[in-house]
Every structure is written in structure tokens, then in C-alpha cells.
Design a protein around this motif. Structure first.
Motif, PDB file in Angstrom:
ATOM      1  N   ALA A 119       0.814  -1.216   0.000  1.00 33.04           N
ATOM      2  CA  ALA A 119       0.000   0.000   0.000  1.00 33.04           C
ATOM      3  C   ALA A 119       0.847   1.265   0.000  1.00 33.04           C
ATOM      4  N   SER A 120       2.001   1.214   0.654  1.00 34.39           N
ATOM      5  CA  SER A 120       2.889   2.388   0.716  1.00 34.39           C
ATOM      6  C   SER A 120       4.317   1.910   0.837  1.00 34.39           C
ATOM      7  N   VAL A 121       5.246   2.849   0.704  1.00 36.36           N
ATOM      8  CA  VAL A 121       6.669   2.491   0.772  1.00 36.36           C
ATOM      9  C   VAL A 121       7.014   1.892   2.126  1.00 36.36           C
ATOM     10  N   ALA A 122       6.272   2.246   3.179  1.00 35.01           N
ATOM     11  CA  ALA A 122       6.538   1.689   4.507  1.00 35.01           C
ATOM     12  C   ALA A 122       6.304   0.186   4.543  1.00 35.01           C
ATOM     13  N   ASP A 123       5.425  -0.301   3.668  1.00 32.53           N
ATOM     14  CA  ASP A 123       5.122  -1.741   3.620  1.00 32.53           C
ATOM     15  C   ASP A 123       6.268  -2.563   3.040  1.00 32.53           C
ATOM     16  N   LEU A 124       7.282  -1.885   2.511  1.00 32.55           N
ATOM     17  CA  LEU A 124       8.420  -2.600   1.931  1.00 32.55           C
ATOM     18  C   LEU A 124       9.405  -3.090   3.000  1.00 32.55           C
ATOM     19  N   LYS A 125       9.272  -2.637   4.225  1.00 32.09           N
ATOM     20  CA  LYS A 125      10.195  -3.026   5.290  1.00 32.09           C
ATOM     21  C   LYS A 125      10.257  -4.545   5.410  1.00 32.09           C
ATOM     22  N   GLY A 126      11.479  -5.070   5.331  1.00 35.31           N
ATOM     23  CA  GLY A 126      11.694  -6.504   5.457  1.00 35.31           C
ATOM     24  C   GLY A 126      11.424  -7.299   4.194  1.00 35.31           C
ATOM     25  N   LYS A 127      10.971  -6.632   3.149  1.00 32.67           N
ATOM     26  CA  LYS A 127      10.639  -7.307   1.893  1.00 32.67           C
ATOM     27  C   LYS A 127      11.846  -7.329   0.943  1.00 32.67           C
ATOM     28  N   THR A 128      11.767  -8.242  -0.044  1.00 35.14           N
ATOM     29  CA  THR A 128      12.803  -8.318  -1.073  1.00 35.14           C
ATOM     30  C   THR A 128      12.487  -7.314  -2.172  1.00 35.14           C
ATOM     31  N   ILE A 129      13.435  -6.434  -2.437  1.00 38.84           N
ATOM     32  CA  ILE A 129      13.292  -5.396  -3.451  1.00 38.84           C
ATOM     33  C   ILE A 129      14.440  -5.546  -4.445  1.00 38.84           C
ATOM     34  N   ALA A 130      14.116  -5.558  -5.726  1.00 43.02           N
ATOM     35  CA  ALA A 130      15.146  -5.703  -6.754  1.00 43.02           C
ATOM     36  C   ALA A 130      15.509  -4.341  -7.333  1.00 43.02           C
ATOM     37  N   ALA A 131      16.804  -4.120  -7.504  1.00 46.30           N
ATOM     38  CA  ALA A 131      17.261  -2.833  -8.045  1.00 46.30           C
ATOM     39  C   ALA A 131      18.687  -2.956  -8.547  1.00 46.30           C
ATOM     40  N   GLU A 132      18.949  -2.280  -9.644  1.00 47.48           N
ATOM     41  CA  GLU A 132      20.319  -2.178 -10.137  1.00 47.48           C
ATOM     42  C   GLU A 132      21.038  -1.102  -9.323  1.00 47.48           C
ATOM     43  N   PRO A 133      22.320  -1.310  -8.996  1.00 48.88           N
ATOM     44  CA  PRO A 133      23.046  -0.290  -8.233  1.00 48.88           C
ATOM     45  C   PRO A 133      23.127   1.035  -8.998  1.00 48.88           C
ATOM     46  N   ASN A 134      23.042   2.131  -8.275  1.00 45.66           N
ATOM     47  CA  ASN A 134      23.309   3.469  -8.793  1.00 45.66           C
ATOM     48  C   ASN A 134      22.428   3.870  -9.979  1.00 45.66           C
ATOM     49  N   ILE A 135      21.156   3.482  -9.945  1.00 43.26           N
ATOM     50  CA  ILE A 135      20.219   4.007 -10.941  1.00 43.26           C
ATOM     51  C   ILE A 135      19.330   5.042 -10.240  1.00 43.26           C
TER      52      ILE A 135
END
Length: 330
Positions: A119-135
């Protein structure tokens, strides 16, 4: 930041092997394969630089390490990247390259997509998030977390190549992906069963700005050359605003994209900075522009997330003299 078409290494080698250029009338540029930099190419196509006795040789190179090495060797004169990428390691106060102008601002081209359960960015706590470094999208995520009292350390970060966004988002264990267009839209469409959403977008932030960076020694020796370079760019930006269809027709072949694809990117992912916009961002020697504050905000984020090793000072990384001269000559 964007969908970048891979460039043949031979094209870059051709630029670098050309040897020293006539510094007074030639500018050699390396930039990512991103239509945000199309005004340079269109300005060349329309003869704007030629009218001022300037030859601009622009090639694409997406690998930041290659660009910085070319800058250090004096093989190129101009680099164009986001503020955040400009600050990234291994840059320190002595690294060649100083910001003299801006060319575009991300307007939805970067963001974070998430599963429908988030629902919000706060819900991402403890979750797996995929991201390329330095984008850029990673900075958007970091800034949004900070506003909620969280950091990237509160997430389980899985490093990926942004081009793999669609495949990565197929994994239900990945709650969100920091990405850029067209991969964000492709993933949202491909995985409708996850009821995905665009959680964060660069259209809601002003920190993702592409800047024009010049080699200090050549700038000092040939300031007029860089004034003409910026004049040509902003003239091309004005041309886009008055003749968008023709601008797109000229730009598309440079990127091996259709006119429809370029139009979609320009309509939904970025906004070019006009001379007036860039002047407000860069400011004057007596009155620094708004880019200085943006630079400091991004610098703090990059130091915090480890993308930069050295704290850079905006006043030492931005030279407003070129922009001020261009604005005064309008």
C-alpha cells in the motif's frame, strides 16, 4: 533512468582513436543511449552548431567507467548523465568534469513498481526489493524510505540488471522493483495477476536531472566554444517545443527507434529543460540556482547508500559562468 540501446564498442573506439581534436572548434561527447540527449543530435542535424563554427561529435556509451576513463585521458570534452551518476564513485574533488548546464528532467521515466499488496513504501520493510546499483530509481526509493524513517538497510536488496525487470517481477517473492521505462510499463502489463502498481515515480520528484559536464581545462581555454554548445542545445529544445513531429523524425534514427517510440518516451518519461529552465537550475555566479540544493540532497543519499565515496561540494562541481553568458546573450 531509461531504456538504453547497447552501443557497439567499435563506435566508441572510433571516437577515442580519432586523436586530439581542434579544441577551439570541436566538442567530443559521450552520453548514454537515451533520447533525453537528443537535442544535441538534432542541433547537429539542423546545422545549429555549424552556424557557430562548431563541430560536435557525439557517440553513445552506457558504461560509466568507460566514460570517466575517456574524460581522464582527455579523449572527450563533454559527458552527460544524471546528477546522481555524476557524483558516483570513484569521483572525488579532483576528477575531471564540471557541470555547466542541464538538458532534461525525468518525468515518469524512473520509478518503483510493486505488488498490489504493497500500500505504501513503509510496507516494503523486510521485503525483497530488486534494483540495479546506482540508478535514479534507487535514489527515489531511498528518499521515500527516509521520509518514513527507514533506510535501504531495512529492505532485502536483490541486485539485478534493469533490463531484466519483467523477468524479475515474475518472482512473487520480489515485492517491488526499482526500474525505468520501458521496462516498468512492460512489467506492469506482463504481470497483471499480481495487481501491480506504480509505487513511486520520478514525476513526483525533482532530483533526477540530466546535466551537461565539461572538462575543466578545455572549458578554461575555450569558454566561447561551450557557450555555443549550450546555445545550440537550447535552440534545439525550443525547436522541439515548436515542431515536435519534425524533431522526433530527426531524433528517431539516431536511437534505432520508431518515431512512435520516441514520441512515447518524450511524452511520458522526460521533459527537456529550456534555456529559461536551465538558467533557473544553474543560476549565476552571484546567485546559485536550484540545482545546488538538489545536488546536496542527492549527494547525501549517494553517500548513505554507498554509491559515492567522497562528499562533493556543489559550488565546486557546478560552474554557472557558461550558462550566465548564454542567458545574457539571448
Amino acid at each position: 533512468m531509461n531504456a538504453r540501446i547497447n552501443l557497439s564498442a567499435l563506435a566508441v573506439l572510433g571516437l577515442l582513436a580519432a586523436g586530439p581534436a581542434n579544441a577551439a572548434d570541436t566538442i567530443r561527447v559521450l552520453a548514454p543511449t537515451w533520447p533525453g540527449f537528443a537535442p544535441v543530435l538534432v542541433a547537429s542535424d539542423l546545422g545549429y552548431f555549424k552556424e557557430m563554427g562548431l563541430t560536435v561529435d557525439m557517440k553513445f556509451e552506457d558504461d560509466r567507467a568507460n566514460v570517466m576513463a575517456a574524460f581522464a585521458r582527455g579523449d572527450i570534452d563533454v559527458d552527460m548523465r544524471t546528477v546522481g551518476e555524476h557524483q558516483g564513485r570513484p569521483r572525488d574533488a579532483s576528477t575531471p568534469g564540471i557541470i555547466i548546464g542541464t538538458i532534461d528532467r525525468s518525468l515518469g521515466g524512473d520509478g518503483v513498481i510493486a505488488d498490489g499488496s504493497i500500500a505504501s513504501v513503509a510496507d516494503l520493510k523486510g521485503k525483497t526489493i530488486a534494483a540495479e546499483p546506482n540508478i535514479p530509481a534507487r535514489l527515489l526509493l531511498q528518499l521515500a524510505l527516509k521520509q518514513k524513517g527507514l533506510t535501504l538497510k531495512d529492505l532485502d536488496i536483490k541486485e539485478i540488471a534493469t533490463a531484466d525487470t519483467v523477468a524479475v517481477f515474475a518472482d512473487s517473492s520480489v515485492a517491488a522493483v526499482a526500474s525505468y521505462e520501458p521496462f516498468m510499463s512492460q512489467a506492469l502489463t506482463a504481470h497483471a495477476a499480481r495487481k501491480p502498481k506504480l509505487l513511486l515515480s520520478s514525476k513526483d520528484s525533482d532530483i533526477i536531472i540530466d546535466v551537461i559536464t565539461a572538462r575543466q581545462d578545455d572549458l578554461k581555454a575555450n569558454p566561447k566554444k561551450y557557450q555555443n554548445f549550450l546555445k545550440g542545445i537550447y535552440k534545439a529544445v525550443a525547436y522541439y517545443k515548436s515542431n515536435p513531429a519534425d524533431f522526433i523524425k530527426l531524433a528517431a534514427p539516431h536511437y534505432n527507434l520508431s518515431e512512435a517510440e520516441v514520441k512515447d518516451i518524450l511524452d511520458t518519461s522526460l521533459v527537456y529543460t529550456s534555456l529559461e529552465d536551465a538558467s533557473a537550475l544553474i543560476g549565476t555566479p552571484a546567485k546559485p540556482g536550484t540545482l545546488y540544493g538538489i545536488f546536496d540532497t542527492v549527494m547525501a543519499l549517494n553517500l548513505e547508500n554507498g554509491a559515492a565515496d567522497n562528499k562533493l561540494v556543489a559550488a565546486q562541481q557546478i560552474d554557472p559562468s557558461v550558462m550566465a553568458a548564454v542567458a545574457a546573450s539571448k
